[in-house]
Scaffold this active site. Structure first.
Site, PDB file in Angstrom:
ATOM      1  N   LYS A  48     -78.157 -53.271  18.870  1.00  0.00           N
ATOM      2  CA  LYS A  48     -79.458 -51.687  18.224  1.00  0.00           C
ATOM      3  C   LYS A  48     -80.472 -52.495  16.948  1.00  0.00           C
ATOM      4  CE  LYS A  48     -80.601 -48.616  16.044  1.00  0.00           C
ATOM      5  NZ  LYS A  48     -82.171 -48.604  15.402  1.00  0.00           N
ATOM      6  N   ASP A  80     -83.223 -52.294  13.970  1.00  0.00           N
ATOM      7  CA  ASP A  80     -83.848 -51.599  13.259  1.00  0.00           C
ATOM      8  C   ASP A  80     -85.058 -51.729  13.881  1.00  0.00           C
ATOM      9  OD1 ASP A  80     -83.072 -49.800  10.496  1.00  0.00           O
ATOM     10  OD2 ASP A  80     -84.616 -50.323  11.171  1.00  0.00           O
ATOM     11  N   GLU A  83     -68.967 -51.247   7.898  1.00  0.00           N
ATOM     12  CA  GLU A  83     -70.174 -51.526   7.009  1.00  0.00           C
ATOM     13  C   GLU A  83     -70.657 -50.821   6.367  1.00  0.00           C
ATOM     14  OE1 GLU A  83     -68.320 -54.074   5.713  1.00  0.00           O
ATOM     15  OE2 GLU A  83     -67.503 -54.456   8.031  1.00  0.00           O
ATOM     16  N   LEU A  84     -70.642 -50.173   4.997  1.00  0.00           N
ATOM     17  CA  LEU A  84     -71.279 -49.090   4.603  1.00  0.00           C
ATOM     18  C   LEU A  84     -71.951 -49.143   3.126  1.00  0.00           C
ATOM     19  CD1 LEU A  84     -69.110 -46.133   6.210  1.00  0.00           C
ATOM     20  CD2 LEU A  84     -70.749 -47.028   7.165  1.00  0.00           C
ATOM     21  N   GLY A 124     -74.208 -49.844   7.837  1.00  0.00           N
ATOM     22  CA  GLY A 124     -75.353 -48.762   7.575  1.00  0.00           C
ATOM     23  C   GLY A 124     -75.359 -48.204   6.468  1.00  0.00           C
ATOM     24  N   SER A 125     -75.651 -46.704   6.286  1.00  0.00           N
ATOM     25  CA  SER A 125     -75.437 -45.855   5.468  1.00  0.00           C
ATOM     26  C   SER A 125     -74.084 -45.154   5.987  1.00  0.00           C
ATOM     27  CB  SER A 125     -76.259 -44.422   4.939  1.00  0.00           C
ATOM     28  OG  SER A 125     -76.726 -44.070   6.625  1.00  0.00           O
ATOM     29  N   CYS A 167     -75.910 -53.898  -0.156  1.00  0.00           N
ATOM     30  CA  CYS A 167     -74.909 -53.072   0.115  1.00  0.00           C
ATOM     31  C   CYS A 167     -73.788 -53.596  -1.000  1.00  0.00           C
ATOM     32  CB  CYS A 167     -74.082 -52.997   0.996  1.00  0.00           C
ATOM     33  SG  CYS A 167     -74.157 -54.770   1.486  1.00  0.00           S
TER      34      CYS A 167
HETATM   35  P1  NAD Z   1     -78.873 -46.013   8.303  1.00  0.00           P
HETATM   36  O1  NAD Z   1     -77.606 -45.714   8.148  1.00  0.00           O
HETATM   37  O2  NAD Z   1     -79.770 -45.093   8.112  1.00  0.00           O
HETATM   38  O3  NAD Z   1     -78.889 -46.899   9.544  1.00  0.00           O
HETATM   39  C1  NAD Z   1     -78.689 -48.152  10.046  1.00  0.00           C
HETATM   40  C2  NAD Z   1     -78.812 -48.227  11.891  1.00  0.00           C
HETATM   41  O4  NAD Z   1     -77.992 -47.121  11.819  1.00  0.00           O
HETATM   42  C3  NAD Z   1     -81.234 -48.174  11.854  1.00  0.00           C
HETATM   43  O5  NAD Z   1     -80.025 -49.221  13.077  1.00  0.00           O
HETATM   44  C4  NAD Z   1     -80.590 -46.812  12.342  1.00  0.00           C
HETATM   45  O6  NAD Z   1     -81.186 -46.699  13.822  1.00  0.00           O
HETATM   46  C5  NAD Z   1     -79.486 -46.478  13.600  1.00  0.00           C
HETATM   47  N1  NAD Z   1     -78.626 -45.136  13.416  1.00  0.00           N
HETATM   48  C6  NAD Z   1     -79.069 -44.257  12.532  1.00  0.00           C
HETATM   49  N2  NAD Z   1     -78.695 -43.205  13.119  1.00  0.00           N
HETATM   50  C7  NAD Z   1     -77.784 -43.137  14.204  1.00  0.00           C
HETATM   51  C8  NAD Z   1     -76.841 -42.655  15.270  1.00  0.00           C
HETATM   52  N3  NAD Z   1     -76.666 -40.893  14.635  1.00  0.00           N
HETATM   53  N4  NAD Z   1     -76.161 -43.231  15.592  1.00  0.00           N
HETATM   54  C9  NAD Z   1     -75.586 -44.262  15.393  1.00  0.00           C
HETATM   55  N5  NAD Z   1     -76.533 -45.463  15.145  1.00  0.00           N
HETATM   56  C10 NAD Z   1     -77.904 -44.467  14.826  1.00  0.00           C
HETATM   57  O7  NAD Z   1     -78.510 -47.302   6.771  1.00  0.00           O
HETATM   58  P2  NAD Z   1     -80.203 -48.220   6.188  1.00  0.00           P
HETATM   59  O8  NAD Z   1     -80.914 -46.620   5.141  1.00  0.00           O
HETATM   60  O9  NAD Z   1     -81.131 -48.070   7.405  1.00  0.00           O
HETATM   61  O10 NAD Z   1     -79.405 -48.727   5.206  1.00  0.00           O
HETATM   62  C11 NAD Z   1     -78.783 -49.340   4.072  1.00  0.00           C
HETATM   63  C12 NAD Z   1     -77.913 -48.280   4.340  1.00  0.00           C
HETATM   64  O11 NAD Z   1     -76.734 -48.999   4.852  1.00  0.00           O
HETATM   65  C13 NAD Z   1     -77.306 -48.359   2.514  1.00  0.00           C
HETATM   66  O12 NAD Z   1     -76.799 -47.180   2.585  1.00  0.00           O
HETATM   67  C14 NAD Z   1     -76.417 -49.550   2.321  1.00  0.00           C
HETATM   68  O13 NAD Z   1     -75.839 -49.890   1.731  1.00  0.00           O
HETATM   69  C15 NAD Z   1     -76.128 -49.536   3.861  1.00  0.00           C
HETATM   70  N6  NAD Z   1     -75.205 -51.371   4.617  1.00  0.00           N
HETATM   71  C16 NAD Z   1     -74.138 -51.286   4.072  1.00  0.00           C
HETATM   72  C17 NAD Z   1     -74.208 -52.595   4.102  1.00  0.00           C
HETATM   73  C18 NAD Z   1     -72.483 -53.379   4.362  1.00  0.00           C
HETATM   74  O14 NAD Z   1     -71.997 -54.551   5.198  1.00  0.00           O
HETATM   75  N7  NAD Z   1     -71.311 -52.815   3.980  1.00  0.00           N
HETATM   76  C19 NAD Z   1     -74.657 -53.810   4.449  1.00  0.00           C
HETATM   77  C20 NAD Z   1     -76.021 -53.451   4.254  1.00  0.00           C
HETATM   78  C21 NAD Z   1     -76.594 -52.123   4.346  1.00  0.00           C
END
Ligand code: NAD
Length: 542
Positions: free
Chosen positions: A206, A208, A279-280, A257-258, A313
């Site tokens: 998926k 972004d 990975e959050l 993601g978050s 992250c």
């Molecule tokens: P996010 O969680 O809002 O989105 C991440 C992805 O999930 C996007 O593609 C989004 O479209 C998708 N998504 C949103 N809602 C969803 C759902 N209900 N079900 C499935 N997918 C869904 O995160 P963001 O704000 O775009 O990214 C930043 C965050 O990611 C920060 O918290 C950062 O620390 C974290 N991050 C972690 C790592 C790691 O390796 N630990 C790496 C990069 C970013």
């Protein structure tokens, strides 16, 4: 589905000097990349979801409408991928590795194009975009060369040694779903896909919505490298709708993601008994011990705090400095921070780029304003820079931050770092372990043995000594991931590929059955077996 071979072979025209859209990116090229977004061929009368148009961070101009999917498209993508996976899982690993290495070479060759796209979609500085290329190349090389070792069949001791031959075999999960964020669209978009493919899986990714073109360009490049056309499906659109449908359609979910979204994904996957790696987020600490090389520590902090405009992250948001060196460190840190060059150029002249979106700028502004209103001091930065671009914000150092301020414990995900002082190592460790995240940490000290000992007392998936973040993350043979609210599972290393497999035990029984022999009484069998077990214990048999 687009199957042409030359979708990334754009003319070698110079990139845009500033502004947003790279000059070589034509509507025709965008159309070809967008054709990689999967659509259900049985759609017929069903109307397509509205395309999504992201805004370019450098000037908030529209990038390009990217087709959006609905849940039926995702189901269809998973079905097509599943059909292709059957054949792929029988393709020799050496051939799969060849394709990944061809992709590696093409990526290095065409890197200027993807650097332009990453900058256009995310607004980051070019060097930070290049780091994505370097990281993907490292992951590609590593897994192409090491997959055989990671996935190899393991011979283990059987129930009756000599008579029971047992092997543990790795089987692909089937279809892996990869959901990634905008902040590293190349590295997180394809870095987790490559090991999944090498392990014999198909993938549904998926994209972004903010950075879909980068993923689609990459999709086209991997096709050019020789990947069978249906094996990697890309779906696009709203996260809650399309991301949820991906979780429902696949055999394993790799989510980045978050933390908030990670919980939703984990719950949904658990409902289907589907495995997931998560990975959050993080709120990563850096400790400067009294014996640290102060100039090096300050320079390293600047790199780790402001890399990717702080939208990384593993970047550093909390700096804990021994009171004896606090003043000297602060001076060095401010000097190095103020020397950073902000810019929106498609070359290597800027150290720090833009934030990605108005929402991200708003979070940064809110965290700094909240801290200041509660008594924190801005040592440098602390203001937006609309004179450079609509989403630029000065690299910021805060002092006097207290637990009631949002910036103290919540992830800012921007170019803001807070300074705290400590008196003893124990106090530094206690401060570093505050909060529920546990992603990455850093310790600066001339006594690397002591720093490594302290690392064992920090709750974080990675601890870097005398480096802010990159040493661990760039060492792709070692796992990378979080503890606590920072996630589950690891990318990189053995776990980063084995998570995409099921282990299957194959046991072959030879010569005699397990259990009483013909004509032997159960009682006699039990008596003899009890004797054998006691003997094995005495002989220290495992
Ligand atoms: P996010 O969680 O809002 O989105 C991440 C992805 O999930 C996007 O593609 C989004 O479209 C998708 N998504 C949103 N809602 C969803 C759902 N209900 N079900 C499935 N997918 C869904 O995160 P963001 O704000 O775009 O990214 C930043 C965050 O990611 C920060 O918290 C950062 O620390 C974290 N991050 C972690 C790592 C790691 O390796 N630990 C790496 C990069 C970013």
């Amino acid at each position: 589905m687009n199957t042409e071979q030359d979708q990334t072979e754009a003319p070698a025209a110079p990139s845009a000097a500033s502004g947003a859209r790279p000059s070589w990116v034509t509507d025709e090229l965008i159309g070809r990349w967008c054709a990689w977004v999967h659509h259900d061929e049985a759609r017929q009368g069903r109307g397509a979801a509205d395309p999504v148009t992201a805004l370019a961070p450098y000037d908030l101009s529209p990038i390009a409408p990217v087709p959006a999917c609905d849940p039926a498209d995702v189901d269809s993508a998973a079905g097509v991928a599943r059909a292709a996976q059957h054949e792929w899982s029988r393709t020799p690993l050496a051939r799969r590795a060849e394709i990944v290495l061809a992709f590696h070479d093409l990526l290095l060759e065409r890197q200027d194009q993807v650097l332009d796209l990453i900058q256009w979609e995310t607004g980051k500085a070019r060097y930070h975009a290049w780091q994505e290329v370097a990281q993907v190349a490292a992951v590609a090389r590593h897994y192409a060369r090491r997959a055989r070792r990671y996935l190899g069949t393991r011979r283990v001791r059987g129930m009756i040694p000599g008579l029971t031959k047992v092997e543990e075999v790795r089987r692909p999960k089937g279809v892996v779903g990869v959901i990634s964020p905008w902040n590293y669209p190349l590295y997180l978009g394809v870095g987790d896909v490559l090991p999944a493919l090498l392990a014999g899986n198909a993938v549904v990714s998926k994209a972004d919505p903010q950075a879909a073109l980068t993923m689609l360009w990459t999709r086209a490049l991997l096709h050019e490298a020789g990947l069978p056309v249906d094996l990697w499906q890309v779906v696009a659109g709203d996260g809650a709708v399309v991301g949820s449908a991906v979780v429902d359609a696949v055999d394993f979910v790799c989510f980045t993601g978050s933390t908030a979204t990670g919980r939703v994904v984990a719950e949904r996957a658990a409902g289907r008994l589907t495995g997931s790696s998560l990975e959050l987020g993080g709120k990563n600490p850096l400790i400067v011990r009294a014996d640290a090389d102060i100039a090096a520590a300050a320079a390293g902090t600047v790199v780790a705090a402001f890399a990717n405009t702080g939208q990384m992250c593993i970047h550093i948001e909390r700096v804990h400095v021994h009171e004896k060196v606090y003043e000297a460190f602060r001076e060095e840190l401010l000097r190095a921070t103020q020397a950073l060059v902000l810019g929106r150029t498609f070359d290597y002249s800027a150290d720090v780029g833009s934030l990605v979106s108005p929402a991200q700028l708003e979070t940064v502004r809110a965290h700094v304003d909240d801290a200041v209103s509660k008594g924190a001091t801005v040592l440098t930065g602390g203001r937006a820079r609309p004179d450079i671009g609509p989403l630029f914000y000065d690299p910021t150092v805060l002092e006097g931050v207290t637990p009631d301020m949002d910036v103290c414990g919540k992830e800012t995900f921007g170019p803001v770092v807070s300074l705290y002082s400590f008196a003893t190592d124990d106090e530094a460790l206690r401060m570093a372990n505050q909060g529920s995240y546990g992603l990455s940490a850093s310790i600066w000290s001339r006594d690397t043995r002591e720093a490594a000992r302290m690392a064992g007392l920090i709750r974080a998936g990675s601890v870097n000594v005398n480096d802010g973040a990159a040493a661990a993350a760039g060492s792709v043979e070692a796992g990378m991931g979080g503890m606590g609210d920072s996630g589950l599972g690891r990318r990189h290393g053995a776990e980063g590929i084995r998570k995409y497999t099921e282990s299957q035990t194959v046991a072959v029984q030879r010569l005699m059955p397990l259990g009483p022999a013909p004509k032997q009484s159960v009682q006699d069998f039990v008596r003899r077996t009890n004797g054998q077990m006691a003997l094995m214990r005495r002989l220290r048999v495992r």
